[in-house]
Design an enzyme around this catalytic site. Structure first.
Site, PDB file in Angstrom:
ATOM      1  N   ASP A  74      36.965  46.633 -70.269  1.00  0.00           N
ATOM      2  CA  ASP A  74      37.124  45.810 -71.470  1.00  0.00           C
ATOM      3  C   ASP A  74      38.585  45.411 -71.619  1.00  0.00           C
ATOM      4  OD1 ASP A  74      37.621  48.507 -71.829  1.00  0.00           O
ATOM      5  OD2 ASP A  74      36.351  48.722 -73.581  1.00  0.00           O
ATOM      6  N   GLU A 133      35.887  45.650 -78.961  1.00  0.00           N
ATOM      7  CA  GLU A 133      36.194  46.226 -80.273  1.00  0.00           C
ATOM      8  C   GLU A 133      35.415  45.547 -81.395  1.00  0.00           C
ATOM      9  OE1 GLU A 133      37.775  48.855 -80.674  1.00  0.00           O
ATOM     10  OE2 GLU A 133      39.009  49.131 -78.903  1.00  0.00           O
TER      11      GLU A 133
END
Length: 383
Positions: A74, A133
């Site tokens: 990520d 997130e």
């Protein structure tokens, strides 16, 4: 930058100094793409996704492919003001890689560089994923049809850094590693007025207080004590002065559980409590529950067994099994669709947790992690 002059620590520091929030990772994506493009590996293909333009996929064609192995990192940061004092601190005010995604990307580049230089046996797909997130970038990519045909892995791997573990240590477990999570967004509307005449009002603060207390009974009275769960309210805002009953209160929080069915049950209980309290207090509850792609990270039993066996039996790898954590991760959605394994990589900052403005991972974990993952994946492809 060629493979031979790849300096992973310098890369990590550049990424750390230039963090970008979810869905705004344009510079990050360009930086990663420029590095990979410069390698000019003949078995490497780069793919971008127009509907999610900050995503980057890289495919390596294997020599004698039996499967396609996926690896995900990520790439987004958090809205946090950095307080580490490091010379390569964030150059963007109010944005920081406080969850270690700069480490995740760097490790992935190190693994990718190895196989870009030494052609793997199996096909490989590396995903540099935006919006972990917020906005569940993993689910978005899956629903866009990204993982089809030659771009669909047969098994997927990903890591998350863990400051509480020694630098370079690797850990995972059979079953659920991370919890699934859902966000609570609640607005309570009533009739405000003078605090001296509460009988003329519909007090949203009293209703909000009742809600905060009542949702605490969900875990204690609806969740199997052996399984566990969390309902936490982290934000309450109402009013501006002590002698006025406000018209509106806003609350936000999180629900977490290790099992998807229990997480859905907990969300339903929040709905039922909201409906009941609205009637009791004569106010309006506008409740929004958002889970998106933040499903429990359920490690595939067969793949995880192979991973644990290899890591535990290699004397050069510091491996341990671990307990599950209430951490949320949108990789959970991906490996509920494609079997896979997620694991921790220790980064040795015991004084600071993830999402701490002072988090400072030990960079020696990068090389250690890269070597361990390369060894495992090379063995996996030869098995």
């Amino acid at each position: 930058m060629t493979i031979t002059d790849l300096n992973l620590v310098d890369i990590r520091r550049h990424l750390h100094a230039h963090p970008e929030l979810s869905l705004d990772e344009f510079e990050t994506q360009r930086y990663l793409k420029n590095i990979v493009t410069a390698w000019q590996s003949p078995w490497l293909t780069i793919r971008e996704i127009p509907a999610l333009p900050t995503a980057l996929l890289v495919r390596l064609t294997g020599k004698h492919p039996k499967r396609t192995i996926g690896y995900r990192a990520d790439i987004d940061a958090l809205p946090i003001t950095e307080e580490t004092g490091l010379p390569f601190s964030s150059e963007r005010a109010g944005v920081m890689h406080a969850c270690g995604h700069d480490i995740h990307m760097t490790v992935a580049l190190g693994v990718l560089a190895h196989f870009a230089e030494q052609q793997p046996e199996d096909n490989m797909v590396f995903l540099f994923q935006p919006a972990e997130e917020e906005h569940a970038g993993g689910k978005q990519l899956y629903e866009l049809g990204t993982f089809v045909d030659e771009w669909r892995p047969d098994e997927f791997y990903a890591l998350h850094d863990q400051p509480a573990m020694p630098a370079g240590q690797i850990a995972t477990r059979q079953g659920t590693l991370f919890a699934g999570s859902a966000e609570i967004h609640l607005t309570i509307k009533g009739q405000g007025g003078h605090a001296a005449f509460p009988q003329r009002s519909q007090d949203v603060i009293v209703a909000a207080a009742a809600f905060v207390m009542q949702v605490q009974t969900i875990v204690s009275r609806n969740v199997d004590p052996v399984h566990g769960g969390v309902v936490s309210i982290g934000m309450v805002h109402a009013g501006n002065i002590g002698n006025v009953i406000p018209n509106e209160a806003k609350l936000a929080g999180t629900i977490r559980a290790f099992d998807q069915s229990e997480l859905e049950m907990m969300q339903q209980r929040v709905r039922e409590i909201s409906q009941g309290l609205a009637a009791v207090y004569g106010v309006e509850f506008d409740l929004q529950l958002e889970q998106g792609g933040y499903w429990p990270v359920n490690n595939n039993p067969d793949i995880t067994h192979e991973f644990i066996q290899y890591m535990a039996n290699d004397d050069e790898i510091d491996f341990t099994t671990c307990e599950p954590a209430m951490t949320g991760e949108d990789f959970g959605y991906i490996i509920n669709q494609i079997p896979g394994t997620m694991f921790w990589l220790g980064v040795g900052d015991v004084d600071h947790s993830l999402h701490d403005s002072r988090l400072s991972p030990d960079e020696t974990a990068i090389e250690t992690g890269v070597k361990a993952i390369i060894k495992y994946l090379s063995w996996r492809m030869s098995a």
